[in-house]
Write a protein that holds these residues in place. Structure first.
Motif, PDB file in Angstrom:
ATOM      1  N   PRO A 134     -12.015   5.247   2.367  1.00  0.00           N
ATOM      2  CA  PRO A 134     -10.750   4.742   2.904  1.00  0.00           C
ATOM      3  C   PRO A 134     -10.302   3.453   2.201  1.00  0.00           C
ATOM      4  N   VAL A 135      -8.987   3.340   2.019  1.00  0.00           N
ATOM      5  CA  VAL A 135      -8.394   2.185   1.319  1.00  0.00           C
ATOM      6  C   VAL A 135      -7.303   1.572   2.187  1.00  0.00           C
ATOM      7  N   GLY A 136      -7.210   0.245   2.144  1.00  0.00           N
ATOM      8  CA  GLY A 136      -6.058  -0.453   2.704  1.00  0.00           C
ATOM      9  C   GLY A 136      -5.583  -1.426   1.650  1.00  0.00           C
ATOM     10  N   VAL A 137      -4.299  -1.789   1.665  1.00  0.00           N
ATOM     11  CA  VAL A 137      -3.820  -2.701   0.616  1.00  0.00           C
ATOM     12  C   VAL A 137      -3.023  -3.869   1.183  1.00  0.00           C
ATOM     13  N   ILE A 138      -3.119  -4.966   0.440  1.00  0.00           N
ATOM     14  CA  ILE A 138      -2.298  -6.150   0.711  1.00  0.00           C
ATOM     15  C   ILE A 138      -1.534  -6.414  -0.579  1.00  0.00           C
ATOM     16  N   PRO A 139      -0.313  -5.835  -0.707  1.00  0.00           N
ATOM     17  CA  PRO A 139       0.421  -6.011  -1.967  1.00  0.00           C
ATOM     18  C   PRO A 139       0.901  -7.444  -2.148  1.00  0.00           C
ATOM     19  N   THR A 140       0.874  -7.907  -3.393  1.00  0.00           N
ATOM     20  CA  THR A 140       1.354  -9.267  -3.685  1.00  0.00           C
ATOM     21  C   THR A 140       2.497  -9.257  -4.685  1.00  0.00           C
ATOM     22  N   TYR A 181       3.960 -13.526   0.467  1.00  0.00           N
ATOM     23  CA  TYR A 181       2.890 -13.373  -0.526  1.00  0.00           C
ATOM     24  C   TYR A 181       3.449 -13.132  -1.929  1.00  0.00           C
ATOM     25  N   THR A 182       4.740 -12.796  -2.015  1.00  0.00           N
ATOM     26  CA  THR A 182       5.319 -12.558  -3.353  1.00  0.00           C
ATOM     27  C   THR A 182       6.026 -13.803  -3.907  1.00  0.00           C
ATOM     28  N   LYS A 188       9.591 -13.985 -14.336  1.00  0.00           N
ATOM     29  CA  LYS A 188       9.729 -12.830 -15.235  1.00  0.00           C
ATOM     30  C   LYS A 188       9.064 -11.589 -14.618  1.00  0.00           C
ATOM     31  N   GLN A 189       7.916 -11.818 -13.993  1.00  0.00           N
ATOM     32  CA  GLN A 189       7.191 -10.700 -13.370  1.00  0.00           C
ATOM     33  C   GLN A 189       7.963 -10.174 -12.153  1.00  0.00           C
ATOM     34  N   MET A 190       8.590 -11.095 -11.418  1.00  0.00           N
ATOM     35  CA  MET A 190       9.376 -10.691 -10.245  1.00  0.00           C
ATOM     36  C   MET A 190      10.508  -9.746 -10.669  1.00  0.00           C
ATOM     37  N   VAL A 191      11.220 -10.154 -11.722  1.00  0.00           N
ATOM     38  CA  VAL A 191      12.359  -9.364 -12.191  1.00  0.00           C
ATOM     39  C   VAL A 191      11.878  -8.025 -12.760  1.00  0.00           C
ATOM     40  N   SER A 192      10.776  -8.067 -13.485  1.00  0.00           N
ATOM     41  CA  SER A 192      10.239  -6.844 -14.086  1.00  0.00           C
ATOM     42  C   SER A 192       9.804  -5.861 -12.993  1.00  0.00           C
ATOM     43  N   GLY A 193       9.164  -6.366 -11.939  1.00  0.00           N
ATOM     44  CA  GLY A 193       8.748  -5.495 -10.827  1.00  0.00           C
ATOM     45  C   GLY A 193       9.948  -4.896 -10.114  1.00  0.00           C
ATOM     46  N   ALA A 194      10.941  -5.741  -9.844  1.00  0.00           N
ATOM     47  CA  ALA A 194      12.119  -5.243  -9.121  1.00  0.00           C
ATOM     48  C   ALA A 194      12.861  -4.212  -9.963  1.00  0.00           C
TER      49      ALA A 194
END
Ligand code: NZQ
Ligand code: ZN
Length: 388
Positions: A134-140, A181-182, A188-194
């Motif tokens: 089983p897996v749970g996640v906390i995305p950042t 958390y984000t 740059k990473q924020m824009v790339s992810g979005a």
């Protein structure tokens, strides 16, 4: 609409403070927990300390699986598998971006399987007739949507392949999504992810069926939301509302909802994954380089839909424009937006120095059956050259 089965077992807890509020009760019954994380961001922004304190308070046996790299490799998955087996891990908690969440899901699958996991679940779509850990996640990060699906995109360095299938059995049991958390994600990473979220919406939207359907209408609303909120988050990085919208847009773009009844294209993803396998480039940045060029290649095969994209997503007025001009205006608006938010527009900027390498990469790409036109290696090479 095409037939579909909808399943999504991930339970989402969304909002400020959700980790503190819910993590303890979600881990009840699991004594040995693997904490999977990346190359240090969670230590710098305090998320690691917050989670560790909760696990220690509950007296968990903690197995640390650290240093998961962006674009996680299959060797890293095998390292996690060995660790999980050695310590009899009962639960895997992935804390980080898409790379960490994907690696956590991949380890959960590989560690519960005795055979060659790559051959059975990545080289081709396999059947999971056993229970992954089983897996749970906390995305950042906001972007991949990995928190709400069963995909684990992994790079096999030896084979020069980056790939992954969405297995419903690999969906995390829970996702604790705290938009704050984000905040620490670099601009740059924020824009790339979005932009990655936007690309998931476009790759789904530009595919059959095109007649009036609710999935496309949801996609249009999501695309407008991502575009508006990227602009706001660039202006005001700590805007909680903008970050919340980007976070939830990301989950909605990849939790299968907008894909229902649709063929889905994902040609740009297949191309980008191979660029990533060869160059280790950032996924969202690769998407930004490829999309406008790819769409200029295929829009005549989906003229009406590209026109609708121009009017519904970019607010372009159709009066006085031919169908072609309207479609082209939508693609130009997309290209202009990519420049506006500072994403790269050429493969050179992604670190590809040698144009000769493009043929080998193009020949290694697989093809999507769901696009408006099936690509050939020759056309992929043309696209890469135009992007260079
Ligand atoms: O490794 P750490 O130190 O954690 O740093 C990461 C990494 O350097 C950093 N970061 C993450 N959260 C942060 C942070 N820095 C400061 N504050 C935070 N809160 O950001 C860098 C990039 O992280 P990464 O996880 O690689 O980015 P992203 O979330 O964009 O994930 C990309 C990966 O996901 C795959 C991509 O191919 C790529 O491998 N994808 C997964 C999908 C899925 N499972 O459904 C779909 C996507 O299309 C995509 O293919
Ligand atoms: Zn993506």
């Amino acid at each position: 609409m095409n037939n579909f089965i909808y399943e999504n077992k991930t339970k989402v807890y969304f909002g400020r403070g959700c980790v503190r509020e819910f993590l303890t009760c979600l881990l009840k019954g699991y004594d040995t927990v693997m904490m999977a994380y990346g190359q240090g961001s969670v230590k710098r922004n305090g998320i690691y300390d917050e989670v560790l304190a909760i696990l220690m308070k509950e007296g968990k046996n903690i197995v640390e699986f650290s240093d998961i790299m962006p674009n996680p490799t299959y060797d890293k998955v095998l390292e996690g598998k060995r660790l999980a087996r050695e310590h009899r891990v009962q639960f895997i908690l992935g804390i980080g971006g898409g790379s960490v969440m994907d690696c956590a899901k991949a380890v959960s699958l590989a560690a519960a399987f005795d055979g060659d996991a790559w051959e059975n679940f990545w080289a081709r779509r396999g059947i999971i007739d056993f229970k992954p850990i089983p897996v749970g996640v906390i995305p950042t990060t906001a972007g991949t949507g990995s928190e709400c699906n069963g995909a684990a995109v992994i790079t096999n360095k030896k084979r020069k392949v980056k790939t992954g299938y969405d297995y419903p059995k690999c969906n995390p049991g829970f996702a604790l999504m705290d938009p704050a958390y984000t905040f620490s994600v670099p601009g740059k990473q924020m824009v790339s992810g979005a932009f990655d979220s936007l690309s998931h919406m476009m790759e789904t939207y530009f595919s059959a069926p095109d007649e009036q359907n609710v999935s496309d209408e949801i996609s249009e609303a999501l695309m407008r939301s991502v575009i508006r909120n990227i602009r706001q988050a660039v202006k005001e990085p700590r805007d909680y509302t903008a970050r919340s919208n980007l976070f939830w847009d990301s989950a909605l773009s990849e939790n299968r909802l907008i894909k229902l009844g649709k063929m889905c294209d994902f040609s740009c993803h297949l191309m980008e994954h191979q660029l990533g396998a060869y160059t280790d480039c950032s996924h969202g940045c690769g998407m930004a380089v490829l999309h406008p060029v790819y769409y200029r290649h295929i829009y005549r095969d989906g003229l009406t839909k590209f026109g609708r994209f121009a009017t519904s997503v970019w607010g372009i007025r159709p009066e006085g424009k031919s169908r072609e001009e309207l479609a082209e205006a939508g693609i130009s608006a997309l290209a202009e937006f990519i420049r506006e938010i500072g994403l790269p527009t050429s493969l050179r900027e992604l670190g590809i120095k040698n144009e000769k390498q493009l043929k080998e990469i193009a020949d290694s790409c697989s093809f999507s059956p769901g696009g408006y036109r099936k690509m050939t290696p020759e056309e992929i090479l043309e696209i890469f050259k135009e992007c260079f």
